[in-house]
Design an enzyme around this catalytic site. Structure first.
Site: not given
Ligand code: GAR
Length: 220
Positions: A108, A110, A137, A146
């Site tokens: 992911n 973020h 990130s 997250d």
């Protein structure tokens, strides 16, 4: 000839990160192929960035339960046999079942310097907190939101007169090279998730890789 690594992409919005990936593949900077784009919003601009045959979208509310939607998404992504699953602005929380299915190859991006500012409204929160630095990130996804091991980060300064929109644009400009640099490591098989740690070339990373705005490593 071996087939390039297969990337499935989850996106809910405009898809500029997806476009950066597609552009890098097209001009030979990323040896990979996008095998499907999956969205919870059929109107997402991200979907329009790939041929129709690669698009999958479904409105979660049309499913009898959250679990049914999650199962349909999991099956659809699995059907594309991805080597990597990439979330770029996918704004629904992934089910534990989805995460477990793709664990270790689920990434992911973020928009904050994790572990700061998990969740939403990261740019406004960075300003509110008086942060001098902000950024983005790329991390492995685990069931907790997250909170997975961070692979790489890119940093931007916060200016005294920033509003959330201006700061978001500055962060987005470093997201694309950050994502590409991280994906280059991923598709080359150089990074792996080992529990709460990332390994690079088999060695644990004690801090995330820091990348400059061109995607070059600052700490290696
Ligand atoms: C990006 O800024 C990404 O970091 C963020 O959504 C934006 C998507 O932009 N992701 C999240 O907030 C995930 N919680 P894009 O659609 O242009 O790639």
């Amino acid at each position: 000839m071996p087939q390039p690594p297969r990337i499935a992409v989850l996106a809910s919005g405009r898809g500029s990160n997806l476009q950066a990936v597609l552009d890098a593949i097209a001009d030979g900077r990323l040896a990979a192929q996008v095998v499907g784009v999956y969205s919870d919003r059929p109107a997402a601009a991200a979907l329009q960035r790939v041929p129709e045959a690669l698009r999958w979208s479904a409105v979660p509310a049309r499913y009898p339960s959250r679990a049914d939607y999650d199962a349909a998404l999991t099956d659809a992504v699995a059907a594309s046999a991805p080597d990597w699953v990439l979330c770029v602005g996918y704004m629904r929380i992934l089910s534990d079942g989805f995460v477990q299915r793709f664990r270790g190859r689920l990434l992911n991006i973020h928009p904050s310097l994790l572990p700061k500012h998990r969740g939403l409204h990261t740019h406004a929160r960075a300003i509110e907190d008086g942060d001098a630095e902000h950024g983005a990130s790329v991390h492995f996804v685990i069931p907790e939101l997250d909170a997975g091991a961070v692979i790489a980060q890119a940093v931007v300064p916060v200016a005294a007169d920033d509003d959330a929109e201006r700061l978001a644009a500055r962060v987005l400009s470093v997201e694309h090279p950050l994502l590409l640099a991280t994906l280059q490591l991923a598709v080359a098989g150089r990074i792996a998730e080992q529990g709460a740690t990332v390994t690079l070339d088999g060695h644990p990373l004690f801090t995330p890789l820091r990348l400059d705005s061109a995607g070059n490593s600052l700490n290696r």
